[in-house]
Design an enzyme around this catalytic site. Structure first.
Site, PDB file in Angstrom:
ATOM      1  N   SER A 129       0.802  -1.106  -0.298  1.00 61.45           N
ATOM      2  CA  SER A 129       0.041  -0.208   0.334  1.00 61.45           C
ATOM      3  C   SER A 129       1.149   0.963   0.318  1.00 61.45           C
ATOM      4  O   SER A 129       0.313   2.665  -0.110  1.00 61.45           O
ATOM      5  CB  SER A 129      -1.043  -0.664   1.527  1.00 61.45           C
ATOM      6  N   LYS A 167       0.764   4.323   7.394  1.00 57.29           N
ATOM      7  CA  LYS A 167       0.085   5.971   5.876  1.00 57.29           C
ATOM      8  C   LYS A 167       0.753   7.163   5.879  1.00 57.29           C
ATOM      9  O   LYS A 167       1.447   7.866   7.065  1.00 57.29           O
ATOM     10  CB  LYS A 167      -1.754   5.476   6.172  1.00 57.29           C
TER      11      LYS A 167
END
Length: 209
Positions: A129, A167
């Site tokens: 990701s 993230k």
């Protein structure tokens, strides 16, 4: 409020009534009304996609209106050759400090310049990701702190899953958005419905070969 105003402008420019737009977006008219008037939290990614389809705009444009884009400043620092052993975090025990003994699966030597300010730990990066910035299988040094600036890469504990994820941070008035660098992955929105907390910010990636 700004997001709601933009949604209302788009709806009116398309000539849709609120009920038409809600029907086309497969959402409740009352929900859409609250959203347009700033009385509703930022929608989930799935709802944003339905709104984009209902209002006849692209998903990318809707994500941009919702603030799911952020500048990408680097917070990776240049380091020297002195080393300190830093704990590697494995599974996270519920309710325990991140560096509690039961969370530590081992230790790894890390350049001292990386850890000169504050406590640090290492997370194993699993998944794609954050590529190309952080590679699958690499290890990332995290400096413990309870907050992060917009655009910084941070480790966040997702309380409902009791797992940590890596993230970029994007803050709004009502939520914190966790953005992947890989466009194939969708953002995670933290708010009253989905809770999480920042464990620290990324200081260095250690690639495995």
């Amino acid at each position: 409020m700004q997001f709601g105003n933009e949604i209302k402008k788009i709806r009116k420019s398309k000539g849709f009534t609120l009920r038409q737009a809600a029907l086309q977006s497969k959402v409740n008219p009352g929900y859409l009304s609250r959203l347009e008037n700033g009385k509703q939290n930022l929608p989930k990614v799935e709802t944003l996609e339905r709104l984009a389809k209902g209002l006849r705009i692209s998903k990318e444009e809707m994500f941009k209106l919702a603030g799911l884009e952020v500048s990408k400043p680097t917070n990776i620092e240049q380091i020297s050759s002195n080393f300190i052993n830093i704990p590697i975090i494995g599974e996270i025990a519920c309710g325990e400090p991140i560096t509690a003994e039961q969370n530590i699966s081992g230790y790894l030597p890390v350049p001292a310049d990386v850890v000169k300010n504050g406590n640090c730990f290492i997370l194993n990066c699993v998944g794609n990701s954050m590529e190309p910035t952080v590679s699958n299988g690499s290890q990332v040094v995290i400096r413990e702190q309870p907050d992060a600036e917009n655009g910084q890469i941070a480790a966040i504990l997702l309380e409902d899953e009791n797992t940590a994820t890596l993230k970029r941070i994007k803050k709004t008035k009502t939520s914190v958005i966790l953005l992947p660098d890989n466009p194939e992955y969708e953002p995670i929105i933290l708010n009253e419905d989905k809770r999480g907390r920042i464990l620290g910010i990324a200081k260095m990636e250690m690639k495995r070969f």
